[in-house]
Scaffold this active site. Structure first.
Site, short mmCIF file in Angstrom:
data_model
loop_
_atom_site.label_atom_id
_atom_site.label_comp_id
_atom_site.label_asym_id
_atom_site.label_seq_id
_atom_site.Cartn_x
_atom_site.Cartn_y
_atom_site.Cartn_z
N GLY A 42 0.67 -1.24 -0.02
CA GLY A 42 0.01 0.00 0.00
C GLY A 42 0.92 1.45 -0.20
N CYS A 251 -27.54 -9.54 -17.09
CA CYS A 251 -26.90 -9.54 -18.39
C CYS A 251 -28.02 -9.78 -19.65
CB CYS A 251 -25.65 -10.11 -18.64
SG CYS A 251 -24.78 -10.00 -20.25
N CYS A 254 -25.60 -12.76 -21.88
CA CYS A 254 -25.46 -14.27 -21.13
C CYS A 254 -26.32 -14.54 -19.95
CB CYS A 254 -24.04 -14.42 -20.69
SG CYS A 254 -23.47 -13.19 -19.46
N CYS A 276 -22.72 -7.47 -19.49
CA CYS A 276 -21.38 -7.58 -18.55
C CYS A 276 -20.47 -6.60 -19.40
CB CYS A 276 -20.91 -8.87 -18.94
SG CYS A 276 -22.00 -10.28 -17.96
N CYS A 282 -18.40 -12.89 -20.12
CA CYS A 282 -19.73 -13.13 -20.93
C CYS A 282 -19.52 -13.98 -21.92
CB CYS A 282 -20.01 -11.63 -21.61
SG CYS A 282 -21.77 -11.56 -21.96
#
Lengths: 296, 258
Positions: A42, A251, A254, A276, A282
């Site tokens: 970080g 979606c 899909c 998606c 997808c």
């Protein structure tokens, strides 16, 4: 990291450039910075960012990180907003296919290095993979404190109260934490980090992730990292806990209900569809459905 | 009252190169006491205040502060982290210009709540309740808690700045010209308010000002500064009614009679 580099003249058709575009000294400098970044999760490590053959904002940081860790046996996937087929993703894939002779792929499972802009793949990552993020602004405190000397001091002394001030403002004005991307996280109870502009939907994927995650900001000249299995917590309030966005729609291609959806306007009469954002996910689902229908 | 002073200053000197900011200042401040520092522009008042409040390292001398948990410490000996923690918990710092002491880009409520969040408050409802409480205490309309400070008048900004400082219940507040730049009726109201809060919360204060009216109302004791040095010190009424040093005499006599 397959660090063995090839001599430039050994490669057919690519004279004038070193392996993976950057010269070896630059790559060593970057690897040194990355090692430090991995050692202090970080923490933003400064590095001497180079000019790349692409404009700032197109992933110069991510490309430099990828160039410094890539080797001939790597398999590279590049996504832009989740899609494998946008200009940026295609160009960067071609760039490394040309300069580093790596195999490229759109499969998250096959890839050893995934360079990404603004998304984490829906497919769960595994041990040994490396996710490289393109970062525009690495400093989470930047909009709250303009002075670099002061933000560094705030990180050093962990004076992070002001980060919650920005979340407080959101709740006071919108009734909830309205920040939906680049949502700040606390890494191993130490440093506050910007996860790059991924949607907050992806924030939980950062936590305890088996893959190594590297972040490169070319213009701001910073790299930072999350080693595998690092604890990453999204900031929140006790009475306004962190949550991810959900959709009522699924979606349109899909039918997925668990992935991050993009809203696409289809005409000028208010028509729209949700699809998606991760094209590979997808397509994979579509292929699986096709196989099911074929066997049925 | 305790036997140990809250703040003890010994031979404090700050030089800017060969120039002198303040020289050889010494005083003690007892809990609940309000100390006024007066003098003309350039006399070293603000330099002294910055050295006392951990903003500016002194060239020589020591500033000893009686902490809640560790006894008396020299604030320039402890680590920067501890000094900054002190400044946002046990101390308050009120700037002359409210925009220096406030975050102008966030709402009044967030301004007041910032110190709480800085020391680990993570409950939105509680932070907001506390912020509203302090807006009430400083007579800022609680309906304006979500407005930005730049929509506030000068007097309201100054009161907001004080609320922001008092939210962690500090024991010592440094004020640099708290009424500077405000018109007289607003000044009078603010002074009343500060006087009430100081006695209710038994705050100790160091107030820097060039306005003798302010110290007459607020300060128990007075330091008169000139060219970086303290030329006269004593009880406020004593100094103002019977000034001994020629400079103090000049200062007192130059107040315009109404």
């Amino acid at each position: 990291m397959n660090a063995e580099s090839l001599e430039g003249e050994d490669r057919p058709g690519h004279t004038g450039y070193n392996y993976a575009y950057l010269d070896e000294q630059t790559k060593r400098m970057l690897r040194r910075a990355l090692l430090k970044a991995v050692a202090i999760p970080g923490y933003q490590v400064p590095f001497a960012s180079r000019e790349m053959p692409m404009p700032y904002g197109w992933g110069t940081g991510g490309v430099q990180v990828t160039a410094s860790i890539i080797g001939p046996s790597d398999v590279l996937k590049v996504i832009d907003q989740g899609a494998d087929d946008t200009t940026n993703a295609v160009s960067i894939r071609k760039f490394f296919a040309n300069t580093a002779q790596v195999t490229t792929t759109t499969s998250s499972e096959r890839a050893t290095i995934i360079q990404t802009r603004h998304r984490v793949p829906e497919t769960a990552l595994s041990d040994g993979q490396i996710l490289v993020y393109q970062v525009p602004i690495p400093e989470p405190l930047r909009w709250l404190e303009a002075r670099e000397s002061e933000t560094r001091k705030m990180h050093a002394l962990r004076e992070y109260g002001v980060m919650h001030v920005s979340l407080y403002e959101d709740i006071a004005h919108h009734g909830r934490i309205a920040k939906s991307y680049d949502y700040p996280v606390l890494v191993e109870d130490a440093y506050i980090m910007r996860p790059s502009p991924i949607p907050k939907f992806d924030n939980p994927k950062l936590d305890n992730c088996p893959a190594l995650q590297l972040f490169g900001a070319g213009r701001e000249r910073r790299v930072y990292a999350l080693p595998p299995y690092t604890r990453v917590v999204s900031l929140d309030f006790e009475d306004h806990p962190f949550d991810v966005e959900t959709w009522e729609e699924s979606c349109a291609i899909c039918g997925a209900q668990d992935s991050f959806l993009d809203e696409v306007v289809t005409d000028d009469k208010g028509g729209r569809m949700h699809v998606c954002s991760d094209t590979e996910y997808c397509n994979k689902r579509l292929a699986a459905q096709g196989r099911q229908e074929a066997t049925a | 009252m305790t036997e140990i002073p809250l703040l003890e200053v010994e031979s404090l000197t700050r030089r800017y190169g060969r120039r002198i900011g303040c020289q050889d200042v010494a005083f003690t401040l007892w809990p609940g006491e309000v100390l006024g520092i007066v003098g003309e522009s350039g006399s070293g008042k603000t330099t002294l205040l910055n050295c006392l409040s951990g903003q500016l390292p002194p060239s020589e001398g020591r500033v000893s502060y009686l902490t809640r948990d560790r006894g008396a410490v020299d604030i320039w000996e402890i680590s920067e982290a501890q000094r900054r923690l002190l400044l946002r918990t046990d101390w308050g710092l009120v700037h002359q210009t409210p925009s220096e002491g406030l975050r102008m880009g966030v709402s009044a409520g967030a301004n007041v709540g910032e110190r709480l969040m800085a020391v680990g408050a993570r409950n939105y409802g509680e932070i907001r309740t506390e912020a509203l409480h302090w807006l009430d205490a400083l007579e800022v309309d609680r309906g304006r808690v979500d407005e930005f400070p730049d929509a506030f008048s000068g007097g309201m900004r100054q009161r907001l700045q004080i609320a922001r400082n008092l939210v962690t219940r500090p024991r010592l507040v440094f004020m640099d010209e708290p009424t500077g730049g405000l018109d007289v009726s607003v000044q009078a109201r603010l002074l009343d308010l500060i006087r009430r809060l100081v006695s209710e919360l038994s705050l100790s204060c160091v107030i820097v000002t060039h306005d003798l009216g302010v110290v007459r109302l607020l300060a128990h004791r007075l330091l008169v500064m000139r060219q970086g040095e303290v030329v006269e010190a004593g009880l406020t009424d004593q100094v103002l009614d019977d000034p001994q040093h020629p400079y103090t005499q000049m200062l007192v006599s130059s107040i315009l009679p109404v």
